[in-house]
Design an enzyme around this catalytic site. Structure first.
Site, PDB file in Angstrom:
ATOM      1  N   TRP A   1       0.833  -1.199   0.000  1.00  0.00           N
ATOM      2  CA  TRP A   1       0.000   0.000   0.000  1.00  0.00           C
ATOM      3  C   TRP A   1       0.868   1.249   0.000  1.00  0.00           C
ATOM      4  O   TRP A   1       2.004   1.228   0.468  1.00  0.00           O
ATOM      5  CB  TRP A   1      -0.875   0.043   1.260  1.00  0.00           C
ATOM      6  CG  TRP A   1      -1.742  -1.156   1.491  1.00  0.00           C
ATOM      7  CD1 TRP A   1      -1.619  -2.022   2.546  1.00  0.00           C
ATOM      8  CD2 TRP A   1      -2.861  -1.618   0.712  1.00  0.00           C
ATOM      9  NE1 TRP A   1      -2.610  -2.975   2.455  1.00  0.00           N
ATOM     10  CE2 TRP A   1      -3.373  -2.761   1.338  1.00  0.00           C
ATOM     11  CE3 TRP A   1      -3.486  -1.159  -0.461  1.00  0.00           C
ATOM     12  CZ2 TRP A   1      -4.467  -3.460   0.842  1.00  0.00           C
ATOM     13  CZ3 TRP A   1      -4.571  -1.857  -0.961  1.00  0.00           C
ATOM     14  CH2 TRP A   1      -5.051  -2.984  -0.307  1.00  0.00           C
TER      15      TRP A   1
ATOM     16  N   HIS B   1      -1.246   2.113   4.618  1.00  0.00           N
ATOM     17  CA  HIS B   1      -0.505   1.636   5.794  1.00  0.00           C
ATOM     18  C   HIS B   1      -0.913   2.374   7.070  1.00  0.00           C
ATOM     19  O   HIS B   1      -1.055   1.770   8.138  1.00  0.00           O
ATOM     20  CB  HIS B   1       1.003   1.796   5.569  1.00  0.00           C
ATOM     21  CG  HIS B   1       1.572   0.717   4.703  1.00  0.00           C
ATOM     22  ND1 HIS B   1       1.651  -0.591   5.123  1.00  0.00           N
ATOM     23  CD2 HIS B   1       2.065   0.743   3.443  1.00  0.00           C
ATOM     24  CE1 HIS B   1       2.178  -1.332   4.151  1.00  0.00           C
ATOM     25  NE2 HIS B   1       2.440  -0.542   3.127  1.00  0.00           N
TER      26      HIS B   1
ATOM     27  N   ARG C   1      13.669   1.110   2.519  1.00  0.00           N
ATOM     28  CA  ARG C   1      13.946   0.004   1.599  1.00  0.00           C
ATOM     29  C   ARG C   1      14.872   0.381   0.444  1.00  0.00           C
ATOM     30  O   ARG C   1      15.528  -0.485  -0.123  1.00  0.00           O
ATOM     31  CB  ARG C   1      12.653  -0.643   1.088  1.00  0.00           C
ATOM     32  CG  ARG C   1      11.714   0.277   0.350  1.00  0.00           C
ATOM     33  CD  ARG C   1      10.377  -0.430   0.195  1.00  0.00           C
ATOM     34  NE  ARG C   1      10.544  -1.630  -0.605  1.00  0.00           N
ATOM     35  CZ  ARG C   1      10.066  -1.776  -1.835  1.00  0.00           C
ATOM     36  NH1 ARG C   1       9.380  -0.802  -2.393  1.00  0.00           N
ATOM     37  NH2 ARG C   1      10.262  -2.884  -2.502  1.00  0.00           N
TER      38      ARG C   1
ATOM     39  N   ASP D   1      -2.017   0.162  -4.977  1.00  0.00           N
ATOM     40  CA  ASP D   1      -1.372   0.676  -3.764  1.00  0.00           C
ATOM     41  C   ASP D   1      -2.054   1.955  -3.277  1.00  0.00           C
ATOM     42  O   ASP D   1      -2.226   2.149  -2.077  1.00  0.00           O
ATOM     43  CB  ASP D   1       0.103   1.021  -4.041  1.00  0.00           C
ATOM     44  CG  ASP D   1       1.075  -0.079  -3.627  1.00  0.00           C
ATOM     45  OD1 ASP D   1       0.659  -1.069  -3.013  1.00  0.00           O
ATOM     46  OD2 ASP D   1       2.282   0.079  -3.931  1.00  0.00           O
TER      47      ASP D   1
END
Ligand code: DCM
Ligand code: DCM
Ligand code: DCM
Ligand code: ZN
Ligand code: ZN
Length: 271
Positions: free
Chosen positions: A1, A6, A48, A153
């Site tokens: 998402w 989130h 990330r 998303d």
């Protein structure tokens, strides 16, 4: 998402956790406000692409090598990469949360990963291999060009809620209040009774594989109902959006409710 999804999952979870669970995680996350889960919900995405956070880049999804729309299904041994996937990450970071001997900063990070990954498992395209979870499928969205992954998303939820994309915390707070109401006394009141069934703290792989398979099943019915080739270049802002929106609402609601139940199991075990 995206952030909206989130943060909403985290706010929903904070409405359902027990008081003792809230106190436990407020202390671990060093935040004694009602935003203690929402405030960390997007942390895993923020690291990330950094050098030190690269180890976690594959932890956000599991690439189900199925064949939509004729066959959907996730298989842990077939689909979880050697470097990990969202299901193995749930197991690893749940184990770290339960390991009272670990350094607090490690368990703090584990909490942030679990809050995020329960959300991601519930995004159907995070449980699908085709075109890197739909990232390589170009579609139209209200006449602009987007990829299918981004549509699921973010775009569908944002269109559903209207409002301001630049204020995800405000939008998420309100959306979470609505979905919490729907679970407690509205359209999900009956079905939500079964959402947390079969959760086994000592078997996070089996538990999150149930979630991954449920999420992946929407690939065949709502994400790629006519297969990956048929959707390329199609306008998704109309009829497709109308059918997808209820799936997204349901998956976000379930993720929040299950995250609360999972955090309760962890906090209960530790007390
Ligand atoms: N880890 C982390 N943050 C980092 C590096 C590692 O949370 N910056 C976690 C991931 C592993 C553990 O610590 O569970 C050990 O990582 P490594 O194998 O990188 O030493
Ligand atoms: N882990 C991983 N990749 C890393 C670091 C850790 O997949 N770079 C996973 C594998 C381990 C778990 O996290 O089973 C816990 O790691 P550690 O024992 O290093 O904390
Ligand atoms: N993603 C996914 N499955 C893949 C690859 C990526 O679900 N096989 C997700 C992770 C991010 C988004 O797609 O939410 C973009 O990933 P990336 O920036 O790694 O392409
Ligand atoms: Zn994504
Ligand atoms: Zn993610």
């Amino acid at each position: 998402w995206g952030s909206l999804g989130h943060i909403t999952v985290a706010y929903i979870a904070s409405h359902f956790v027990k008081d003792t669970t809230m106190t436990y995680f407020q202390e671990l996350l060093r935040n004694d406000t009602e935003h203690y889960l929402a405030g960390v919900a997007t942390w895993a995405d923020s690291i990330r692409y950094t050098r030190w956070g690269r180890f976690s880049k594959d932890f956000h999804f599991i690439d189900a090598k199925d064949a939509p729309p004729s066959y959907c299904g996730v298989d842990f041994d077939r689909d979880c990469k050697a470097d990990g996937c969202v299901v193995s990450a749930m197991a690893n970071y749940t184990a770290q949360l339960l390991d009272a001997g670990l350094w607090p900063w490690r368990r703090n990070q584990a909490a942030k990963f679990v809050v995020h990954f329960v959300g991601d498992i519930h995004q159907p395209l995070h449980a699908e291999n085709v075109a890197q979870g739909g990232n390589a499928i170009h579609v139209k969205w209200d006449s602009s060009e987007l990829n299918l992954h981004h549509v699921w998303d973010s775009s569908i939820a944002e269109k559903m809620l209207g409002g301001n994309r630049r204020k995800p915390y405000d939008a998420a707070f309100k959306w979470a209040a609505n979905l919490t109401e729907a679970i407690k006394s509205g359209k999900y009141q009956a079905s939500s009774k079964s959402w947390a069934e079969g959760m086994i703290l000592d078997n996070p792989i089996a538990t999150s594989m149930v979630w991954a398979n449920e999420s992946n099943s929407y690939i065949c019915t709502h994400v790629l109902p006519e297969g990956p080739e048929a959707i390329v270049g199609e306008e998704l802002g109309g009829e497709y959006f109308e059918k997808a929106a209820p799936v997204i609402e349901l998956q976000v609601a379930k993720a929040g409710y299950r995250l609360a139940a999972w955090l309760d199991l962890i906090a209960d075990r530790l007390s």
